[in-house]
Design an enzyme around this catalytic site. Sequence first.
Site: not given
Length: 249
Positions: A6-8, A92, A94, A164, A170, A210, A231-232
Amino acid sequence: MLVAGNWKMNLDLAAARQLTSGVVAAVGSTHNVDVAICPTFVNLDAMYSIMHGSGIRLGAQTMHEADSGAYTGEISASMLRAVGCHYVILGHSERRQFFGETDDGVSRKAQQARRHRLTPIVCVGEVLEQRESGEQNKVVESQVRKSLSDVSIDNGSELVLAYEPVWAIGTGKTASPEQVAEMHSHIRSILCDLYGNAKGDDVLILYGGSVKPSNAEDLFARENVDGGLIGGASLKADDFAAIVDAARR
Ligand code: 13P
């Protein structure tokens, strides 16, 4: 197993091209493990051209529930299909936190995704206070049941769940493999209740929060952990490929 990045809201077109080429080269063949990347809307079409034929699949990060119409700024399921999407991430945390998405809305979007033969990756997870007060199972059960209400599937591969925990996203703080295994088994029993054992057992349940090359193998080794939503670490081709490798083992 499925590993999805997930590149956000990261990477302009040039950087996204570079990362996709890097991921295609580093991941190599996708045997045993399904692999997906979920770039921003504006880069979907260009990324599909780069990864087409590699076996890696494309996903979007959200979508609108309507077919078309006066919804300025929104993107429909058929538009996502037309640029090569296989998956769409829905609900998600966010989106829930910053854009007011609700379980009911996620359910309508998931129904629409299914009508257009997109595979929804439906996200659920508790916030820190809920974990600390021991409410996580109840909170997640309610999210799963409401987000999937009226979402029908013919087989388990048509739906993906992602657990999640919001406190692990994150933050560098990963849920322990035991916490993850416990929640995934809880989610599995809800899915079997909703869809019957045959279909419920086949729905992939991803963990997100994470995930890194250093912890992926331990998480993926647990029962009912069918991969990760990353994510990251999905923004670095080598790290993402290392996580895919962990899923292969
Ligand atoms: P991080 O891997 O950066 O914690 O993000 C997880 C996530 O939100 C994936 O959807």
